[in-house]
Design an enzyme around this catalytic site. Sequence first.
Site, PDB file in Angstrom:
ATOM      1  N   CYS A   8      14.211  10.256   6.542  1.00  0.00           N
ATOM      2  CA  CYS A   8      14.229   9.859   7.953  1.00  0.00           C
ATOM      3  C   CYS A   8      15.640   9.798   8.519  1.00  0.00           C
ATOM      4  O   CYS A   8      15.830   9.900   9.734  1.00  0.00           O
ATOM      5  CB  CYS A   8      13.519   8.525   8.144  1.00  0.00           C
ATOM      6  SG  CYS A   8      14.153   7.187   7.126  1.00  0.00           S
ATOM      7  N   GLU A  39      10.256   1.071  10.467  1.00  0.00           N
ATOM      8  CA  GLU A  39      11.291   2.085  10.325  1.00  0.00           C
ATOM      9  C   GLU A  39      10.611   3.435  10.510  1.00  0.00           C
ATOM     10  O   GLU A  39       9.792   3.852   9.681  1.00  0.00           O
ATOM     11  CB  GLU A  39      11.992   2.020   8.967  1.00  0.00           C
ATOM     12  CG  GLU A  39      13.147   3.007   8.892  1.00  0.00           C
ATOM     13  CD  GLU A  39      13.984   2.879   7.628  1.00  0.00           C
ATOM     14  OE1 GLU A  39      14.875   3.728   7.438  1.00  0.00           O
ATOM     15  OE2 GLU A  39      13.754   1.953   6.846  1.00  0.00           O
ATOM     16  N   LYS A  85       0.858  -1.186   0.000  1.00  0.00           N
ATOM     17  CA  LYS A  85       0.000   0.000   0.000  1.00  0.00           C
ATOM     18  C   LYS A  85       0.889   1.229   0.000  1.00  0.00           C
ATOM     19  O   LYS A  85       1.412   1.632   1.031  1.00  0.00           O
ATOM     20  CB  LYS A  85      -0.904  -0.010   1.244  1.00  0.00           C
ATOM     21  CG  LYS A  85      -2.236   0.750   1.079  1.00  0.00           C
ATOM     22  CD  LYS A  85      -2.118   2.241   0.837  1.00  0.00           C
ATOM     23  CE  LYS A  85      -1.684   3.003   2.061  1.00  0.00           C
ATOM     24  NZ  LYS A  85      -1.657   4.500   1.786  1.00  0.00           N
ATOM     25  N   GLU A 132      11.218  15.963  14.897  1.00  0.00           N
ATOM     26  CA  GLU A 132      11.552  15.713  13.494  1.00  0.00           C
ATOM     27  C   GLU A 132      10.797  16.695  12.604  1.00  0.00           C
ATOM     28  O   GLU A 132       9.565  16.688  12.568  1.00  0.00           O
ATOM     29  CB  GLU A 132      11.195  14.276  13.107  1.00  0.00           C
ATOM     30  CG  GLU A 132      11.645  13.913  11.704  1.00  0.00           C
ATOM     31  CD  GLU A 132      11.366  12.461  11.347  1.00  0.00           C
ATOM     32  OE1 GLU A 132      12.195  11.852  10.658  1.00  0.00           O
ATOM     33  OE2 GLU A 132      10.311  11.935  11.758  1.00  0.00           O
TER      34      GLU A 132
END
Length: 500
Positions: free
Chosen positions: A298, A264, A188, A396
């Site tokens: 990331c 992750e 997906k 982040e």
Amino acid sequence: MDKRSTRLSLPEAPRNFGFYVDGKSVPAGDRELFERTSPGHGVAVTRIPKCTAADLDMAVDAARRAFDDRRWSGLNGQARAAVLLRAGALIRERAEEIAYWETLENGKPISQARAEVMGCADMYEYASGLARSLHGDSFNNLGDGMFGLVTREPVGVVGIITPWNFPFLILCERVPYILASGCTIVAKPSEVTSATTLILAEIMTEAGLPDGCMNVVTGSGSTIGQALIEHPRVDMLSFTGSTAVGRRVVEAAGKSNFKKLGLELGGKNPQIVFADADLDDAADGVAFGIGFNTGQCCVSGSRLIVERSVADKFADMVKAKFAKVRVGDPLDEATQIGAITTEAQNRVIMDYIARGQNEGARLICGGEQLEISGGQYIAPTLFGDVTQDMAIAREEIFGPVLTVMPFDTVEDAIAIANDTEYGLAASVWTKNIDKALMVTRRVQAGRFWVNTTLAGGPELPLGGFKQSGWGREAGVYGVEEYTQIKSVHIEIGKRQPWVE
């Protein structure tokens, strides 16, 4: 014409896609469509169907049948390897097409997209060898009456949920390793970057992957993604995204069938620069570490931790690098930093820049929105006078925003680097091998770079410490991740009776 100034053209009309189940594309039909606008140009480029729960069930059923009848898992390693090798070759043949649609939907520079696609072909070629070398163990020390085996078996049906920042790369860091293990797949992709995942499904079928072994459903994460996480006939889920959403994935998986998870998640990654480093190299690496993929990465090096004696000088060097970076149209081969992928992320980044200034950080350079080719762009941004309690130093941002924090000793540098809930990646810049090894050993991160950053290949594993995730992708570990271990005890000779 100078090749660096070559600019590709936009498509004349949006490209229409279906979704992919049981070895063929399923037309959108009367399903609602998601029309994707290129973030670099503001024009429609693709149309993707919004799949239904019934569509997801159809895809999972196809993957379940394909796994249970052993049309893939029952093949020997050589047969699996041949398919993966062929897939790698087909990716190389269609690399320009894949890179083009990746750039249109994501906004990353076309030169970067091309390099990523070729790296993805490497993943398939490397994983093909792992399909042949995957093995278990044996125990010949259980006495004359017993022999022990440990076998690795594929987990089963694997769901993959991928984000919009590296639609093809993150997918290819998983798919060939999952297939090498013998599993089947329901993928997906993000609804804003689905095109290259659907192209890959076509490639896998052309490469000889049996029908049903790779299926793709399209739609939003809140509907189709959530249903995939909760689906009772999916045995394992690989999710790449934010730590906040990762927590919800863990909760949902626990409420369904306790499926195995590979996660992750987020990162707030340090780049530690010592005064004895090659500062020219380090400045270039630091600029690359936050500028690559527009900082929407990331493993971006978003926290610059620099020795105090050179902190001001080094900040000026990074500022000079930022001034020379070519920010522009992603379809221009000279572009180094492209567009911000979504309007929502653009707002998030600009909000963080404003928040940093409000909290007292000093804006050294950047911080503004750029008007380029009708898209959404942000200048590479550098903040000084940053303290560890500021949001821009702890959260982040997922954009081209770099914070500078000085340190005095090696211990200080390590403490600042580890002062985060994340542990995904880190870099250290020094010519002193003792310092490099000490920092490498003590900074909590799943990936580490010494005098470089964002380097890698298919051989080494990917993954994080702490709240940056569970499990490992790529390398031999990436195949083992999608297996389960079975212990087999074989009795030799006549059984000692329990009942006389």
